[in-house]
Enzyme design. Sequence first.
Site, PDB file in Angstrom:
ATOM      1  N   SER A  60       1.281   0.760   3.178  1.00 11.95           N
ATOM      2  CA  SER A  60       0.525   0.610   1.915  1.00 11.95           C
ATOM      3  C   SER A  60       1.126   1.485   0.819  1.00 11.95           C
ATOM      4  O   SER A  60       1.237   1.072  -0.341  1.00 11.95           O
ATOM      5  CB  SER A  60      -0.928   1.049   2.118  1.00 11.95           C
ATOM      6  OG  SER A  60      -1.599   0.156   2.945  1.00 11.95           O
TER       7      SER A  60
ATOM      8  N   ASP B 267      -7.308  -1.700   9.771  1.00 14.10           N
ATOM      9  CA  ASP B 267      -6.063  -2.095  10.448  1.00 14.10           C
ATOM     10  C   ASP B 267      -5.981  -1.548  11.868  1.00 14.10           C
ATOM     11  O   ASP B 267      -5.096  -1.940  12.635  1.00 14.10           O
ATOM     12  CB  ASP B 267      -4.855  -1.622   9.630  1.00 14.10           C
ATOM     13  CG  ASP B 267      -4.738  -2.395   8.323  1.00 14.10           C
ATOM     14  OD1 ASP B 267      -5.318  -3.496   8.220  1.00 14.10           O
ATOM     15  OD2 ASP B 267      -4.077  -1.893   7.397  1.00 14.10           O
TER      16      ASP B 267
ATOM     17  N   GLN C  39      -6.800  -4.150  -1.656  1.00 10.58           N
ATOM     18  CA  GLN C  39      -5.907  -5.107  -2.319  1.00 10.58           C
ATOM     19  C   GLN C  39      -6.569  -5.673  -3.571  1.00 10.58           C
ATOM     20  O   GLN C  39      -5.930  -5.807  -4.605  1.00 10.58           O
ATOM     21  CB  GLN C  39      -5.511  -6.212  -1.341  1.00 10.58           C
ATOM     22  CG  GLN C  39      -4.664  -5.662  -0.201  1.00 10.58           C
ATOM     23  CD  GLN C  39      -4.175  -6.714   0.759  1.00 10.58           C
ATOM     24  OE1 GLN C  39      -4.534  -7.875   0.664  1.00 10.58           O
ATOM     25  NE2 GLN C  39      -3.341  -6.305   1.699  1.00 10.58           N
TER      26      GLN C  39
ATOM     27  N   ARG D  79       3.150   0.558  -2.913  1.00  7.98           N
ATOM     28  CA  ARG D  79       2.680   1.087  -4.199  1.00  7.98           C
ATOM     29  C   ARG D  79       3.724   1.969  -4.867  1.00  7.98           C
ATOM     30  O   ARG D  79       3.829   2.012  -6.092  1.00  7.98           O
ATOM     31  CB  ARG D  79       1.368   1.847  -4.000  1.00  7.98           C
ATOM     32  CG  ARG D  79       0.211   0.890  -3.694  1.00  7.98           C
ATOM     33  CD  ARG D  79      -0.922   1.614  -3.026  1.00  7.98           C
ATOM     34  NE  ARG D  79      -2.127   0.798  -2.888  1.00  7.98           N
ATOM     35  CZ  ARG D  79      -2.328  -0.108  -1.917  1.00  7.98           C
ATOM     36  NH1 ARG D  79      -1.394  -0.322  -1.009  1.00  7.98           N
ATOM     37  NH2 ARG D  79      -3.449  -0.790  -1.863  1.00  7.98           N
TER      38      ARG D  79
HETATM   39  C1  S3P Z   1      -3.972  -2.907   2.367  1.00  6.85           C
HETATM   40  C2  S3P Z   1      -5.323  -3.094   2.376  1.00  6.85           C
HETATM   41  C3  S3P Z   1      -6.059  -3.681   3.499  1.00  6.85           C
HETATM   42  C4  S3P Z   1      -5.237  -3.632   4.774  1.00  6.85           C
HETATM   43  C5  S3P Z   1      -3.843  -4.086   4.568  1.00  6.85           C
HETATM   44  C6  S3P Z   1      -3.142  -3.229   3.536  1.00  6.85           C
HETATM   45  C7  S3P Z   1      -3.343  -2.342   1.177  1.00  6.85           C
HETATM   46  O1  S3P Z   1      -6.340  -5.026   3.200  1.00  6.85           O
HETATM   47  O2  S3P Z   1      -5.855  -4.408   5.775  1.00  6.85           O
HETATM   48  O3  S3P Z   1      -3.111  -4.017   5.783  1.00  6.85           O
HETATM   49  O4  S3P Z   1      -2.181  -1.886   1.256  1.00  6.85           O
HETATM   50  O5  S3P Z   1      -3.987  -2.345   0.124  1.00  6.85           O
HETATM   51  P1  S3P Z   1      -7.668  -5.453   2.362  1.00  6.85           P
HETATM   52  O6  S3P Z   1      -7.576  -4.839   1.034  1.00  6.85           O
HETATM   53  O7  S3P Z   1      -7.599  -6.949   2.289  1.00  6.85           O
HETATM   54  O8  S3P Z   1      -8.814  -4.968   3.186  1.00  6.85           O
END
Ligand code: S3P
Length: 446
Positions: free
Chosen positions: A22, A313, A168, A26
């Site tokens: 993640s 996750d 997200q 970013r």
């Molecule tokens: C993530 C947010 C999560 C996570 C994904 C990565 C991110 O998803 O499950 O593996 O990097 O923002 P959601 O925002 O759909 O919950």
Amino acid sequence: MDWNIQKAPPFNCELEVPGDKSISHRAVMLASLADGPCVIRGFLPGEDCLSTKEAFRKLGVQIERPTNTTLIIHGTGGRFTAPDAAIDCGNSGTTMRLISGLLAAQSFQTRLTGDASLSKRPMKRIMDPLSLMGARITAEGEQERPPLLVEGGALRGIDYISPVASAQIKSAILLAGLFASGTTSVTEPHLSRDHTERMFEYFGIPLKREGLKVTIEGGARPQSRDFRVPGDVSSAAFWLVAAAAQPGARLRVNRVGLNPSRTGLLGTLARMGARVREFEHSNVGEPFGTIEIEGTALKATRIAGKEIPNVIDELPILSVAAALAEGTTVISDAAELRVKETDRLAAIASHLKAMGVAVVEKPDGLEITGGQPLRGARLDSLGDHRIAMAFAIAGLFAEGETVITGTDCVNTSYPDFYDVLRQVTALRTSPDPLIIRLGDDQTDIS
Ligand code: S3P
């Protein structure tokens, strides 16, 4: 390649895990938006983050890669150029959803495509708020599924109450908010990972946090900064559970991210009886340090409510922990798992059943009764990296052989996972801990 896994004895090990997925996404995005060059170290060289890097290259950002895990990104101050073809987001929902927020504000049109799994994932959740901001996004697939056609234009700030705790969704809106007129805020039902907020602050973008609400003003741009990505606690989770569930096992994970919006699994494992300690060594942009864990006979727990986004996750590997724990573990409020890389609730239930575990699948969760011996089985990843890795760990506890098929998907987040698995589980006689460092191709420390 198939993975063939046998039951393994307890291990005593010290290791590092590759960069956080993640945060790597970013870092590329904020550095690309910055007003000058930024050096990103510890970048995850997994396919998902490489999709994000390639996307920004196609948008005209110059990106050098002097080592496998170092990027030098020449930020363009938010000025991008129209790509000459569709941007392929591969398997990465984070790439597609976050970049949509940025592209919605550009003066050109972009088509975003993805692989078969990403093409089944819901995009309405970002199309709705971005449309309220004035964006024009069309989904070419049925029921707002990808590919997406994003026609950029002027945006206005909104005050959005998100129905889902999703980093997200929050991040797509905040990235769009940088380009929108006026104020943009997002309120979520529970706190999701806050990497975007931390990175905005680190790159000098003013941001206000009040409880579950985040607010920014349009117009600010990141200042160029260097950044180090910590190890991914979601990758460490596989080894942490492997150690936690094995009396006599000891594990230390170094240089790993300790952002409290991501370390919920440590609390879950502690509740299940594991002895866990964390030590923060640094907090520049993101906190990171060391996690130590000692194995024990685990007991069942309940995972629900606001804990869910924190461990979203980790639920596949925590389900494996539940299968190894005495009693019935109840996971609820986790319907989001049905719209991940695969329907993870269905995948976990069917794979645990194949290993002889009693599981009840609920619309929003699972009831897993553990404590009985697991039986080796032939299990497919279903194209989902976390399903492949979670069940490889289950195989370490099972009688007979476990075979995981369709393991290429693991390259999205942890390309070296199987190599590390083989090292961790090789029979050893020395009482000293086995030390596994990242390969030379992943070392960027001078
Ligand atoms: C993530 C947010 C999560 C996570 C994904 C990565 C991110 O998803 O499950 O593996 O990097 O923002 P959601 O925002 O759909 O919950």
